[in-house]
Design a protein around this motif. Sequence first.
Motif, PDB file in Angstrom:
ATOM      1  N   PRO A 141       0.816  -1.204   0.000  1.00  0.00           N
ATOM      2  CA  PRO A 141       0.000   0.000   0.000  1.00  0.00           C
ATOM      3  C   PRO A 141       0.862   1.271   0.000  1.00  0.00           C
ATOM      4  O   PRO A 141       1.994   1.263   0.466  1.00  0.00           O
ATOM      5  N   ASP A 142       0.311   2.344  -0.550  1.00  0.00           N
ATOM      6  CA  ASP A 142       0.962   3.654  -0.568  1.00  0.00           C
ATOM      7  C   ASP A 142      -0.115   4.668  -0.216  1.00  0.00           C
ATOM      8  O   ASP A 142      -1.158   4.707  -0.871  1.00  0.00           O
ATOM      9  N   PHE A 143       0.115   5.472   0.828  1.00  0.00           N
ATOM     10  CA  PHE A 143      -0.914   6.358   1.379  1.00  0.00           C
ATOM     11  C   PHE A 143      -0.569   7.829   1.189  1.00  0.00           C
ATOM     12  O   PHE A 143       0.573   8.233   1.396  1.00  0.00           O
ATOM     13  N   PHE A 144      -1.595   8.615   0.840  1.00  0.00           N
ATOM     14  CA  PHE A 144      -1.461  10.056   0.667  1.00  0.00           C
ATOM     15  C   PHE A 144      -2.643  10.723   1.359  1.00  0.00           C
ATOM     16  O   PHE A 144      -3.789  10.345   1.120  1.00  0.00           O
ATOM     17  N   LEU A 145      -2.363  11.714   2.207  1.00  0.00           N
ATOM     18  CA  LEU A 145      -3.419  12.457   2.902  1.00  0.00           C
ATOM     19  C   LEU A 145      -3.340  13.925   2.486  1.00  0.00           C
ATOM     20  O   LEU A 145      -2.283  14.551   2.614  1.00  0.00           O
ATOM     21  N   PHE A 146      -4.457  14.430   1.980  1.00  0.00           N
ATOM     22  CA  PHE A 146      -4.534  15.806   1.509  1.00  0.00           C
ATOM     23  C   PHE A 146      -5.494  16.611   2.386  1.00  0.00           C
ATOM     24  O   PHE A 146      -6.504  16.085   2.847  1.00  0.00           O
ATOM     25  N   ASP A 147      -5.165  17.891   2.577  1.00  0.00           N
ATOM     26  CA  ASP A 147      -6.004  18.750   3.417  1.00  0.00           C
ATOM     27  C   ASP A 147      -7.219  19.268   2.643  1.00  0.00           C
ATOM     28  O   ASP A 147      -7.468  18.848   1.506  1.00  0.00           O
ATOM     29  N   CYS A 148      -7.925  20.224   3.227  1.00  0.00           N
ATOM     30  CA  CYS A 148      -9.154  20.744   2.611  1.00  0.00           C
ATOM     31  C   CYS A 148      -8.887  21.452   1.286  1.00  0.00           C
ATOM     32  O   CYS A 148      -9.801  21.611   0.478  1.00  0.00           O
ATOM     33  N   ASN A 149      -7.647  21.880   1.064  1.00  0.00           N
ATOM     34  CA  ASN A 149      -7.265  22.517  -0.198  1.00  0.00           C
ATOM     35  C   ASN A 149      -6.575  21.537  -1.139  1.00  0.00           C
ATOM     36  O   ASN A 149      -5.921  21.957  -2.091  1.00  0.00           O
ATOM     37  N   THR A 150      -6.701  20.249  -0.864  1.00  0.00           N
ATOM     38  CA  THR A 150      -6.070  19.137  -1.585  1.00  0.00           C
ATOM     39  C   THR A 150      -4.552  19.291  -1.674  1.00  0.00           C
ATOM     40  O   THR A 150      -3.932  18.899  -2.654  1.00  0.00           O
ATOM     41  N   LYS A 151      -3.954  19.826  -0.604  1.00  0.00           N
ATOM     42  CA  LYS A 151      -2.495  19.886  -0.507  1.00  0.00           C
ATOM     43  C   LYS A 151      -2.013  18.740   0.380  1.00  0.00           C
ATOM     44  O   LYS A 151      -2.608  18.459   1.433  1.00  0.00           O
ATOM     45  N   LEU A 152      -0.945  18.100  -0.039  1.00  0.00           N
ATOM     46  CA  LEU A 152      -0.429  16.922   0.653  1.00  0.00           C
ATOM     47  C   LEU A 152       0.113  17.276   2.034  1.00  0.00           C
ATOM     48  O   LEU A 152       0.966  18.156   2.175  1.00  0.00           O
ATOM     49  N   THR A 153      -0.392  16.571   3.046  1.00  0.00           N
ATOM     50  CA  THR A 153       0.087  16.781   4.414  1.00  0.00           C
ATOM     51  C   THR A 153       0.734  15.525   5.001  1.00  0.00           C
ATOM     52  O   THR A 153       1.423  15.597   6.011  1.00  0.00           O
ATOM     53  N   TYR A 154       0.469  14.378   4.386  1.00  0.00           N
ATOM     54  CA  TYR A 154       1.071  13.124   4.870  1.00  0.00           C
ATOM     55  C   TYR A 154       1.218  12.163   3.706  1.00  0.00           C
ATOM     56  O   TYR A 154       0.327  12.054   2.861  1.00  0.00           O
ATOM     57  N   ARG A 155       2.347  11.467   3.679  1.00  0.00           N
ATOM     58  CA  ARG A 155       2.554  10.339   2.774  1.00  0.00           C
ATOM     59  C   ARG A 155       3.458   9.374   3.500  1.00  0.00           C
ATOM     60  O   ARG A 155       4.392   9.769   4.186  1.00  0.00           O
ATOM     61  N   GLY A 156       3.105   8.113   3.405  1.00  0.00           N
ATOM     62  CA  GLY A 156       3.900   7.130   4.131  1.00  0.00           C
ATOM     63  C   GLY A 156       3.110   5.890   4.502  1.00  0.00           C
ATOM     64  O   GLY A 156       2.164   5.512   3.830  1.00  0.00           O
ATOM     65  N   ARG A 157       3.507   5.310   5.609  1.00  0.00           N
ATOM     66  CA  ARG A 157       3.002   3.998   5.992  1.00  0.00           C
ATOM     67  C   ARG A 157       1.711   4.063   6.803  1.00  0.00           C
ATOM     68  O   ARG A 157       1.369   5.103   7.369  1.00  0.00           O
ATOM     69  N   PHE A 158       1.051   2.913   6.853  1.00  0.00           N
ATOM     70  CA  PHE A 158      -0.139   2.731   7.677  1.00  0.00           C
ATOM     71  C   PHE A 158       0.271   2.641   9.140  1.00  0.00           C
ATOM     72  O   PHE A 158      -0.293   3.292  10.001  1.00  0.00           O
ATOM     73  N   ASP A 159       1.270   1.796   9.385  1.00  0.00           N
ATOM     74  CA  ASP A 159       1.871   1.641  10.713  1.00  0.00           C
ATOM     75  C   ASP A 159       3.173   0.859  10.540  1.00  0.00           C
ATOM     76  O   ASP A 159       3.644   0.673   9.417  1.00  0.00           O
ATOM     77  N   ASN A 160       3.748   0.376  11.640  1.00  0.00           N
ATOM     78  CA  ASN A 160       5.042  -0.317  11.566  1.00  0.00           C
ATOM     79  C   ASN A 160       4.913  -1.833  11.454  1.00  0.00           C
ATOM     80  O   ASN A 160       5.899  -2.561  11.584  1.00  0.00           O
ATOM     81  N   SER A 161       3.728  -2.329  11.195  1.00  0.00           N
ATOM     82  CA  SER A 161       3.516  -3.770  11.068  1.00  0.00           C
ATOM     83  C   SER A 161       3.677  -4.204   9.618  1.00  0.00           C
ATOM     84  O   SER A 161       3.125  -3.576   8.712  1.00  0.00           O
ATOM     85  N   THR A 162       4.448  -5.263   9.427  1.00  0.00           N
ATOM     86  CA  THR A 162       4.596  -5.880   8.104  1.00  0.00           C
ATOM     87  C   THR A 162       4.448  -7.387   8.264  1.00  0.00           C
ATOM     88  O   THR A 162       4.590  -7.913   9.383  1.00  0.00           O
ATOM     89  N   PRO A 163       4.170  -8.094   7.184  1.00  0.00           N
ATOM     90  CA  PRO A 163       4.025  -9.548   7.306  1.00  0.00           C
ATOM     91  C   PRO A 163       5.275 -10.172   7.932  1.00  0.00           C
ATOM     92  O   PRO A 163       6.391  -9.939   7.484  1.00  0.00           O
ATOM     93  N   GLY A 164       5.063 -10.881   9.011  1.00  0.00           N
ATOM     94  CA  GLY A 164       6.153 -11.622   9.637  1.00  0.00           C
ATOM     95  C   GLY A 164       6.942 -10.885  10.695  1.00  0.00           C
ATOM     96  O   GLY A 164       7.771 -11.495  11.371  1.00  0.00           O
ATOM     97  N   ASN A 165       6.709  -9.559  10.912  1.00  0.00           N
ATOM     98  CA  ASN A 165       7.531  -8.884  11.931  1.00  0.00           C
ATOM     99  C   ASN A 165       6.917  -8.963  13.326  1.00  0.00           C
ATOM    100  O   ASN A 165       7.519  -8.514  14.304  1.00  0.00           O
ATOM    101  N   GLY A 166       5.711  -9.538  13.453  1.00  0.00           N
ATOM    102  CA  GLY A 166       5.112  -9.776  14.763  1.00  0.00           C
ATOM    103  C   GLY A 166       4.510  -8.559  15.433  1.00  0.00           C
ATOM    104  O   GLY A 166       3.991  -8.666  16.544  1.00  0.00           O
ATOM    105  N   LYS A 167       4.559  -7.408  14.792  1.00  0.00           N
ATOM    106  CA  LYS A 167       3.988  -6.200  15.395  1.00  0.00           C
ATOM    107  C   LYS A 167       2.510  -6.109  15.040  1.00  0.00           C
ATOM    108  O   LYS A 167       2.115  -6.431  13.921  1.00  0.00           O
ATOM    109  N   PRO A 168       1.676  -5.662  15.972  1.00  0.00           N
ATOM    110  CA  PRO A 168       0.236  -5.611  15.708  1.00  0.00           C
ATOM    111  C   PRO A 168      -0.110  -4.556  14.662  1.00  0.00           C
ATOM    112  O   PRO A 168       0.540  -3.507  14.574  1.00  0.00           O
TER     113      PRO A 168
END
Length: 193
Positions: A123-150
């Motif tokens: 997955p690739d995530f992009f969060l835009f504000d009310c003016n459709t300007k990018l304020t966040y891009r990055g991960r969902f969280d620190n969990s990946t398949p097999g790393n044991g993190k929730p």
Amino acid sequence: MSLTPSNMLPLGTVAPDFKLPDTVSGKKKTLDKLKSPIATVIMFICNHCPYVQHIQSQLVVACHDFILRGIGVVAINANDVHTHPDDAPEHMAEVSQQYHYRFPYLFDEEQKVAKAYQAACTPDFFLFDCNTKLTYRGRFDNSTPGNGKPVTGNDLRQAMHTMIQDKPPLTSQIPSIGCNIKWRPENVPQYFS
């Protein structure tokens, strides 16, 4: 599978417009009609990717939570369905119904939208504000398949909370990581030709 990180599009970038078919309704959807006056999440996902499958249930919960709070959510699949038939539109519709998506799941067959957003992985995530300007891009969280993190969705949830509370963007943003987008060679015909 080629493990690929986000390109980390520059903050402040205006969301590129799009007009793509929704695989459930069959209707074309545009950014202008889908964006929220609070904030809008645009995510590049697909059906077959183990990184998407790993977060799928919690991703749906997080997105539904924020939809209820007025944030727009859009999912886009740009994978080449000739090489990855599980990602074809009819299967996208099945996944959307199976997981009860309350957000559109759009098919970017020409891959122009993914390229405009510089999407690199699923997955690739992009969060835009009310003016459709990018304020966040990055991960969902620190969990990946097999790393044991929730799977919590904490990174994206925190970014969305800042929009709701009208706070400045997060200073710490970590790239998402997942399967590379399956780009279609130029000489291969479109799925819907």
